[in-house]
Write a protein that holds these residues in place. Structure first.
Motif, mmCIF file in Angstrom:
data_model
loop_
_atom_site.group_PDB
_atom_site.id
_atom_site.type_symbol
_atom_site.label_atom_id
_atom_site.label_comp_id
_atom_site.label_asym_id
_atom_site.label_seq_id
_atom_site.Cartn_x
_atom_site.Cartn_y
_atom_site.Cartn_z
ATOM 1 N N VAL A 1 -4.974 4.460 2.932
ATOM 2 C CA VAL A 1 -6.271 4.239 2.305
ATOM 3 C C VAL A 1 -7.193 5.390 2.696
ATOM 4 C CG1 VAL A 1 -8.302 2.736 2.329
ATOM 5 C CG2 VAL A 1 -6.011 1.737 2.237
ATOM 6 N N ASP A 2 -7.898 5.919 1.703
ATOM 7 C CA ASP A 2 -8.793 7.044 1.956
ATOM 8 C C ASP A 2 -10.232 6.617 2.235
ATOM 9 O OD1 ASP A 2 -6.950 9.398 1.231
ATOM 10 O OD2 ASP A 2 -6.750 8.065 -0.492
ATOM 11 N N MET A 3 -10.673 5.589 1.522
ATOM 12 C CA MET A 3 -12.064 5.167 1.665
ATOM 13 C C MET A 3 -12.149 3.647 1.730
ATOM 14 S SD MET A 3 -15.555 6.103 -0.505
ATOM 15 C CE MET A 3 -14.997 5.635 -2.125
ATOM 16 N N VAL A 4 -13.107 3.193 2.524
ATOM 17 C CA VAL A 4 -13.417 1.773 2.610
ATOM 18 C C VAL A 4 -14.828 1.598 2.051
ATOM 19 C CG1 VAL A 4 -13.786 -0.196 4.140
ATOM 20 C CG2 VAL A 4 -11.959 1.458 4.648
ATOM 21 N N ARG A 5 -14.915 0.804 0.985
ATOM 22 C CA ARG A 5 -16.215 0.470 0.426
ATOM 23 C C ARG A 5 -16.651 -0.859 1.042
ATOM 24 N NH1 ARG A 5 -15.894 1.764 -5.994
ATOM 25 N NH2 ARG A 5 -17.784 0.511 -5.986
ATOM 26 N N LYS B 1 -4.007 10.021 -6.465
ATOM 27 C CA LYS B 1 -5.420 9.642 -6.402
ATOM 28 C C LYS B 1 -5.748 9.006 -5.058
ATOM 29 C CE LYS B 1 -6.130 10.653 -10.725
ATOM 30 N NZ LYS B 1 -6.805 11.872 -11.081
ATOM 31 N N LYS B 2 -7.024 9.024 -4.722
ATOM 32 C CA LYS B 2 -7.476 8.355 -3.513
ATOM 33 C C LYS B 2 -7.298 6.852 -3.677
ATOM 34 C CE LYS B 2 -10.978 11.528 -1.822
ATOM 35 N NZ LYS B 2 -12.393 11.647 -1.415
ATOM 36 N N LEU B 3 -6.940 6.213 -2.595
ATOM 37 C CA LEU B 3 -6.823 4.754 -2.581
ATOM 38 C C LEU B 3 -8.010 4.205 -1.795
ATOM 39 C CD1 LEU B 3 -5.121 2.314 -3.372
ATOM 40 C CD2 LEU B 3 -3.826 2.623 -1.266
ATOM 41 N N LEU C 1 0.820 -1.206 0.000
ATOM 42 C CA LEU C 1 0.000 0.000 0.000
ATOM 43 C C LEU C 1 0.854 1.255 0.000
ATOM 44 C CD1 LEU C 1 -2.934 -0.872 2.436
ATOM 45 C CD2 LEU C 1 -3.002 -0.719 -0.051
ATOM 46 N N GLU C 2 1.937 1.224 0.758
ATOM 47 C CA GLU C 2 2.832 2.384 0.792
ATOM 48 C C GLU C 2 3.405 2.662 -0.593
ATOM 49 O OE1 GLU C 2 5.561 1.165 3.811
ATOM 50 O OE2 GLU C 2 4.155 1.644 5.419
ATOM 51 N N GLY D 1 -17.995 4.011 1.748
ATOM 52 C CA GLY D 1 -18.872 3.786 0.610
ATOM 53 C C GLY D 1 -19.673 2.517 0.863
ATOM 54 N N PHE D 2 -20.965 2.614 0.693
ATOM 55 C CA PHE D 2 -21.854 1.460 0.866
ATOM 56 C C PHE D 2 -22.212 0.948 -0.511
ATOM 57 C CE2 PHE D 2 -24.810 0.399 4.592
ATOM 58 C CZ PHE D 2 -23.749 0.248 5.460
#
Length: 169
Positions: A39-43, A12-14, A3-4, A69-70
Motif C-alpha cells: 500500500v502506498d497511501m493511507v487515506r 498504479k498506487k494502491l 493485496l499482493e 491523505g486526509f
C-alpha cells in the motif's frame, strides 16, 4: 495474499482508507505493518470535530512510511466553523493530500472555489476533492475543483457510494 495479488496486476498506487473514529491506537503492528510495500497511501476519513485526534493518527501512519491523505468530511458545514483549518499550518511533512469531502452533496461551485481558497491560505499540501451527488453537482464541483488547483479527485463506477452516490466515472 489479496493485496499482493492486486499489486501484481497494476503499476498504479494502491490506497486504503481508514475511518479515524474506528481505528484503535497504536495501529502499526496490528493494522498497517502487513501493508508495507504493498500500500502506498493511507487515506483517513476525518470528522472536523476529531481533527486533533486524526493528526495523531496521521503522524503514526507517516512514521510507518506511508503517504497520508486526509479526507475531511462535511464540507458544506465548514462555513459555520472552519477553525480546525488553522491546525493545518506546519503539517506539510505529515499530510500529503488534503481532501475536501462534500459529504452531503450540498455545495455549489462558488462554495468549492471559496473553500479551496480558504484551505490554500492555510497550507501548501496538495488538495483533493470528493463530491457526492445529492444535488447532481458532483461533476460541476469536481471540474471546478480541478480548475482551482486540486491535484486529485474521486469518482466511482456508476457513482456507487453513500446517499445519492459519488461522481460517476
Amino acid at each position: 495474499p489479496v493485496l499482493e495479488n492486486i499489486k501484481t496486476l497494476s503499476q498504479k498506487k494502491l490506497v486504503i482508507m481508514l475511518n479515524e473514529k474506528d481505528v484503535s491506537r497504536p495501529i502499526g503492528k496490528t493494522l498497517l505493518e502487513p501493508c508495507k510495500g504493498l500500500v502506498d497511501m493511507v487515506r483517513v476519513a476525518v470528522d472536523p470535530n476529531n481533527f486533533l485526534r486524526a493528526l495523531d493518527l496521521a503522524e503514526e501512519v507517516k512514521a510507518l512510511g506511508f503517504e497520508v491523505g486526509f479526507n475531511v468530511m462535511y464540507m458544506s458545514e465548514w462555513k459555520e466553523d472552519h477553525s480546525f483549518l488553522d491546525l493545518l499550518e506546519g503539517l506539510d511533512n505529515t499530510i500529503d493530500y488534503f481532501y475536501m469531502v462534500d459529504s452531503f452533496g450540498g455545495v455549489f461551485q462558488q462554495d468549492v472555489i471559496e473553500t479551496i481558497n480558504l484551505v490554500k491560505s492555510k497550507t501548501n499540501v496538495k488538495l483533493g476533492f470528493h463530491g457526492h451527488n445529492n444535488l447532481e453537482m458532483a461533476l460541476a464541483n469536481t471540474l471546478t475543483s480541478i480548475d482551482e488547483g486540486c491535484a486529485i479527485v474521486d469518482a466511482t463506477i456508476t457513482g456507487m457510494g453513500r446517499g445519492a452516490g459519488n461522481l460517476k466515472t
